[in-house]
Design a protein around this motif. Sequence first.
Motif, PDB file in Angstrom:
ATOM      1  N   VAL A 177     -64.286  93.294  55.784  1.00  0.00           N
ATOM      2  CA  VAL A 177     -64.792  94.661  55.876  1.00  0.00           C
ATOM      3  C   VAL A 177     -66.317  94.701  55.890  1.00  0.00           C
ATOM      4  O   VAL A 177     -66.930  95.379  56.721  1.00  0.00           O
ATOM      5  CB  VAL A 177     -64.252  95.502  54.706  1.00  0.00           C
ATOM      6  CG1 VAL A 177     -64.760  96.941  54.811  1.00  0.00           C
ATOM      7  CG2 VAL A 177     -62.727  95.478  54.690  1.00  0.00           C
ATOM      8  N   GLY A 178     -66.963  93.958  54.985  1.00  0.00           N
ATOM      9  CA  GLY A 178     -68.418  93.975  54.898  1.00  0.00           C
ATOM     10  C   GLY A 178     -69.090  93.519  56.176  1.00  0.00           C
ATOM     11  O   GLY A 178     -70.017  94.155  56.677  1.00  0.00           O
ATOM     12  N   ALA A 179     -68.629  92.376  56.710  1.00  0.00           N
ATOM     13  CA  ALA A 179     -69.211  91.844  57.943  1.00  0.00           C
ATOM     14  C   ALA A 179     -68.971  92.797  59.109  1.00  0.00           C
ATOM     15  O   ALA A 179     -69.859  93.006  59.948  1.00  0.00           O
ATOM     16  CB  ALA A 179     -68.611  90.471  58.248  1.00  0.00           C
ATOM     17  N   TYR A 180     -67.772  93.367  59.166  1.00  0.00           N
ATOM     18  CA  TYR A 180     -67.441  94.310  60.239  1.00  0.00           C
ATOM     19  C   TYR A 180     -68.379  95.512  60.217  1.00  0.00           C
ATOM     20  O   TYR A 180     -68.947  95.905  61.242  1.00  0.00           O
ATOM     21  CB  TYR A 180     -65.993  94.767  60.104  1.00  0.00           C
ATOM     22  CG  TYR A 180     -65.686  96.055  60.831  1.00  0.00           C
ATOM     23  CD1 TYR A 180     -65.487  96.079  62.205  1.00  0.00           C
ATOM     24  CD2 TYR A 180     -65.628  97.258  60.136  1.00  0.00           C
ATOM     25  CE1 TYR A 180     -65.241  97.258  62.867  1.00  0.00           C
ATOM     26  CE2 TYR A 180     -65.375  98.451  60.787  1.00  0.00           C
ATOM     27  CZ  TYR A 180     -65.181  98.442  62.157  1.00  0.00           C
ATOM     28  OH  TYR A 180     -64.943  99.617  62.798  1.00  0.00           O
ATOM     29  N   LEU A 181     -68.564  96.106  59.033  1.00  0.00           N
ATOM     30  CA  LEU A 181     -69.417  97.287  58.924  1.00  0.00           C
ATOM     31  C   LEU A 181     -70.868  96.954  59.250  1.00  0.00           C
ATOM     32  O   LEU A 181     -71.562  97.714  59.937  1.00  0.00           O
ATOM     33  CB  LEU A 181     -69.312  97.870  57.521  1.00  0.00           C
ATOM     34  CG  LEU A 181     -67.954  98.485  57.148  1.00  0.00           C
ATOM     35  CD1 LEU A 181     -67.952  98.927  55.688  1.00  0.00           C
ATOM     36  CD2 LEU A 181     -67.617  99.664  58.050  1.00  0.00           C
ATOM     37  N   ALA A 182     -71.340  95.784  58.775  1.00  0.00           N
ATOM     38  CA  ALA A 182     -72.725  95.377  59.047  1.00  0.00           C
ATOM     39  C   ALA A 182     -72.936  95.149  60.536  1.00  0.00           C
ATOM     40  O   ALA A 182     -73.944  95.589  61.109  1.00  0.00           O
ATOM     41  CB  ALA A 182     -73.049  94.104  58.261  1.00  0.00           C
ATOM     42  N   TRP A 183     -72.001  94.458  61.175  1.00  0.00           N
ATOM     43  CA  TRP A 183     -72.145  94.149  62.598  1.00  0.00           C
ATOM     44  C   TRP A 183     -72.147  95.422  63.436  1.00  0.00           C
ATOM     45  O   TRP A 183     -73.007  95.615  64.297  1.00  0.00           O
ATOM     46  CB  TRP A 183     -71.031  93.210  63.056  1.00  0.00           C
ATOM     47  CG  TRP A 183     -71.123  92.867  64.511  1.00  0.00           C
ATOM     48  CD1 TRP A 183     -70.440  93.435  65.552  1.00  0.00           C
ATOM     49  CD2 TRP A 183     -71.983  91.888  65.113  1.00  0.00           C
ATOM     50  NE1 TRP A 183     -70.808  92.874  66.743  1.00  0.00           N
ATOM     51  CE2 TRP A 183     -71.752  91.923  66.509  1.00  0.00           C
ATOM     52  CE3 TRP A 183     -72.906  90.992  64.602  1.00  0.00           C
ATOM     53  CZ2 TRP A 183     -72.435  91.086  67.393  1.00  0.00           C
ATOM     54  CZ3 TRP A 183     -73.579  90.156  65.475  1.00  0.00           C
ATOM     55  CH2 TRP A 183     -73.343  90.204  66.862  1.00  0.00           C
ATOM     56  N   ASN A 184     -71.183  96.292  63.191  1.00  0.00           N
ATOM     57  CA  ASN A 184     -71.084  97.498  64.006  1.00  0.00           C
ATOM     58  C   ASN A 184     -72.240  98.465  63.754  1.00  0.00           C
ATOM     59  O   ASN A 184     -72.676  99.163  64.671  1.00  0.00           O
ATOM     60  CB  ASN A 184     -69.739  98.193  63.749  1.00  0.00           C
ATOM     61  CG  ASN A 184     -68.596  97.498  64.464  1.00  0.00           C
ATOM     62  OD1 ASN A 184     -68.379  97.676  65.657  1.00  0.00           O
ATOM     63  ND2 ASN A 184     -67.882  96.658  63.739  1.00  0.00           N
ATOM     64  N   SER A 185     -72.753  98.480  62.531  1.00  0.00           N
ATOM     65  CA  SER A 185     -73.925  99.306  62.245  1.00  0.00           C
ATOM     66  C   SER A 185     -75.146  98.747  62.978  1.00  0.00           C
ATOM     67  O   SER A 185     -75.949  99.502  63.523  1.00  0.00           O
ATOM     68  CB  SER A 185     -74.197  99.345  60.733  1.00  0.00           C
ATOM     69  OG  SER A 185     -73.126  99.953  60.052  1.00  0.00           O
ATOM     70  N   GLY A 186     -75.262  97.417  62.999  1.00  0.00           N
ATOM     71  CA  GLY A 186     -76.365  96.786  63.706  1.00  0.00           C
ATOM     72  C   GLY A 186     -76.297  97.026  65.201  1.00  0.00           C
ATOM     73  O   GLY A 186     -77.313  97.323  65.846  1.00  0.00           O
ATOM     74  N   VAL A 187     -75.101  96.910  65.761  1.00  0.00           N
ATOM     75  CA  VAL A 187     -74.899  97.140  67.193  1.00  0.00           C
ATOM     76  C   VAL A 187     -75.262  98.579  67.545  1.00  0.00           C
ATOM     77  O   VAL A 187     -75.860  98.848  68.592  1.00  0.00           O
ATOM     78  CB  VAL A 187     -73.445  96.834  67.600  1.00  0.00           C
ATOM     79  CG1 VAL A 187     -73.177  97.307  69.031  1.00  0.00           C
ATOM     80  CG2 VAL A 187     -73.164  95.341  67.488  1.00  0.00           C
TER      81      VAL A 187
END
Length: 290
Positions: free
Chosen positions: A223-233
């Motif tokens: 969940v953490g990596a997913y949220l960080a990646w999509n927020s960055g994108v």
Amino acid sequence: MKRGIALLILATILWGGNYICGRYLGPALPSTLLNTIRWAISTAILVGILAMNRKSLPVIARWKEFSILGFLGIFSFSTLTYFGLHSINASQAGMISAGIPIAILLFTPLVLKERIGPKSWLGAIVSIIGVIILFQGKHTDASGGSFIGQIAVILSCLAWGLYTVLGKKYGKEIDPLTMTAGAALYGTIFSAISCVGTVDLDSIHMTGMAWICVLYVSTFASVGAYLAWNSGVKIVGAGYAAPYINLLPVWTVVFGLILLNEQLSLLSLAGGILTILGAVLAGLKRGALR
């Protein structure tokens, strides 16, 4: 912009930790059971986030899309990765994972009917050569199990590549959070079914550290990596963000050497670097076209 880049880097660091935990959990849990526990927890968190955003999960209406994505990206990718980590080290698995952008490249024209430029294909060829060299550079004490482990990780890359491309196709009608939660739910079901009659209770050897690793892969690495990646994108744009996925194998190697005291032959290191460079070449070209 800086905040977006920081989030992208954070996501790759968290994903890199998944390989380290997967290597550590190899003797503690069968890969299918580990994957079931991991994604059952992740699914509960994702569904909770959906509820907080007052969104429902169309489990029945989107069963086809969720089941396909869940089988490929949650069940196949994760289970094959954890299975591979039973017999090869995290550094090798991380460098092989540099082939993920190439897998995406291969499936894109087949599924999305998008044209791929010659420089991208050149990058794919370079990465494939790198993987072949990486295979040749395995440790001198490696057994047949290491070859099977390497094949498992390559198959996991192909599964993730197809998952990503299909996710882009289905994403035209389903938002990313809903799609991930649905895939996680169905993937957990597939993982649970695979445990029936195949998991030996005597093969479970959980310790305090093992439970910490399970908690990490279920939260930060999912969940953490997913949220960080999509927020960055969302901040920097998909095209600019794409090459940053190539940091994943770099972090995996660094963590493997520091945390697990792993060692790599010069040939393995050369193959890994070549694999990453090929993926960067392919990724930069695709990003430039967006």
